[in-house]
Structures are given as C-alpha cells and as structure tokens.
Motif scaffolding. Structure first.
Motif, PDB file in Angstrom:
ATOM      1  N   ALA A  23       0.818  -1.221   0.000  1.00 54.15           N
ATOM      2  CA  ALA A  23       0.000   0.000   0.000  1.00 54.15           C
ATOM      3  C   ALA A  23       0.849   1.267   0.000  1.00 54.15           C
ATOM      4  N   ARG A  24       2.114   1.169   0.322  1.00 50.49           N
ATOM      5  CA  ARG A  24       2.980   2.360   0.307  1.00 50.49           C
ATOM      6  C   ARG A  24       3.502   2.690  -1.080  1.00 50.49           C
ATOM      7  N   ASP A  25       3.947   1.662  -1.802  1.00 50.91           N
ATOM      8  CA  ASP A  25       4.578   1.955  -3.092  1.00 50.91           C
ATOM      9  C   ASP A  25       3.828   1.381  -4.301  1.00 50.91           C
ATOM     10  N   GLY A  26       2.742   0.629  -4.072  1.00 46.57           N
ATOM     11  CA  GLY A  26       1.944   0.092  -5.174  1.00 46.57           C
ATOM     12  C   GLY A  26       2.562  -1.105  -5.869  1.00 46.57           C
ATOM     13  N   GLU A  27       3.649  -1.635  -5.330  1.00 42.74           N
ATOM     14  CA  GLU A  27       4.296  -2.792  -5.944  1.00 42.74           C
ATOM     15  C   GLU A  27       3.546  -4.078  -5.608  1.00 42.74           C
ATOM     16  N   ARG A  61       5.330  -3.695   6.479  1.00 38.33           N
ATOM     17  CA  ARG A  61       4.749  -3.017   5.313  1.00 38.33           C
ATOM     18  C   ARG A  61       3.249  -3.290   5.271  1.00 38.33           C
ATOM     19  N   PRO A  62       2.441  -2.294   4.893  1.00 37.99           N
ATOM     20  CA  PRO A  62       0.993  -2.514   4.778  1.00 37.99           C
ATOM     21  C   PRO A  62       0.640  -3.105   3.408  1.00 37.99           C
ATOM     22  N   TYR A  63      -0.103  -4.199   3.414  1.00 40.65           N
ATOM     23  CA  TYR A  63      -0.508  -4.832   2.156  1.00 40.65           C
ATOM     24  C   TYR A  63      -2.018  -4.823   1.995  1.00 40.65           C
ATOM     25  N   MET A  64      -2.437  -4.738   0.714  1.00 41.43           N
ATOM     26  CA  MET A  64      -3.859  -4.745   0.382  1.00 41.43           C
ATOM     27  C   MET A  64      -4.107  -5.734  -0.755  1.00 41.43           C
ATOM     28  N   ASP A  65      -5.347  -5.894  -1.102  1.00 39.54           N
ATOM     29  CA  ASP A  65      -5.832  -6.835  -2.114  1.00 39.54           C
ATOM     30  C   ASP A  65      -5.003  -6.789  -3.397  1.00 39.54           C
ATOM     31  N   GLY A  66      -4.522  -7.965  -3.819  1.00 42.05           N
ATOM     32  CA  GLY A  66      -3.767  -8.074  -5.065  1.00 42.05           C
ATOM     33  C   GLY A  66      -4.596  -7.725  -6.287  1.00 42.05           C
ATOM     34  N   GLY A  67      -5.915  -7.741  -6.148  1.00 42.82           N
ATOM     35  CA  GLY A  67      -6.789  -7.356  -7.250  1.00 42.82           C
ATOM     36  C   GLY A  67      -6.718  -5.881  -7.581  1.00 42.82           C
ATOM     37  N   THR A  68      -6.113  -5.093  -6.706  1.00 41.88           N
ATOM     38  CA  THR A  68      -5.941  -3.674  -7.031  1.00 41.88           C
ATOM     39  C   THR A  68      -4.839  -3.486  -8.063  1.00 41.88           C
TER      40      THR A  68
END
Length: 125
Positions: A23-27, A61-68
């Motif tokens: 969620a920080r760098d969009g990778e 690191r904060p992670y979010m849905d891989g579908g994004t």
C-alpha cells in the motif's frame, strides 16, 4: 476473522501464489510456501480491499488486495504448462468509475432532471 474462515492454516505442498499490493509503493508482491509469510497473513492481505477492510502488516509493510494491481494476475502463470486461474468478472465497471445511470439496467434507467439525476415524486401520489 480470516483464520476462522480458512479450512487449513498451512501452505499446500503444490505451488500456490497469493498476491497482494504494498500500500505504500503500489508494488505487487507474491507470497508462497517458500517465503517466511504465514498463509493466514497472506490471505488476509489479499482480502484487504481498500475502503472495506484494513491493510495487513507483513514485515512492517501494509498490504492490500492483489486485485488492485490486476483482477486476475494471470501474467504470473507465464512459463507454466498447466495453470488454473480463478477470476470473477464484473458485468459492469465499478460504480465509482462510471455514472450510476450508465451502470443501471435499461429497465431501471430514468430520464435525468439535472446533474444529480434526482427528481421530485409526481404530485398526487
């Protein structure tokens, strides 16, 4: 919450990738049994839909849905002989991207009376 919904909490022997986005760098990041990330944490990160479920901290690191990153991440299967990709396809784009009257079925559309599309109810009803 996620752990109670998973039938098992250990990675399967067969290779499985769980995708999440930093969620920080969009990778995009993939998690599998060869890494140090617990299956439950990887699945929780993959389920962290922005605006619905909070990000999941993995390794600070904060992670979010891989579908994004991609709705199917099928490019990760390049080079494999046999692949199973499970992907849901919406019949219309997300409502946040299109105007509501564009996304509605034709039978439910109404003629807009102004920018908001709101109209007062007919008199006498």
């Amino acid at each position: 919450m996620i752990a109670s919904r998973l039938p098992v909490h250990t990675w399967p022997v067969q290779r499985r990738l769980v995708v999440a986005v930093d969620a920080r760098d969009g990778e995009r990041r993939t998690f599998d049994r060869t890494g140090a990330v617990d299956l439950v944490d990887a699945v929780a990160a993959n389920c962290a839909v922005p605006g619905i479920w909070p990000t999941v901290d993995i390794g600070g690191r904060p992670y979010m849905d891989g579908g994004t990153y991609s709705t199917d991440n099928a490019d990760l299967a390049i080079g494999f002989d046999r692949v199973l990709v499970l992907a849901l396809r919406a019949s219309v784009p997300p409502l946040s991207v299109v105007r509501l009257e564009t996304a509605m079925l034709p039978s439910t559309r109404r003629r807009s009376a102004g920018p908001s599309g709101a109209r007062p109810p007919p008199r006498g009803r």
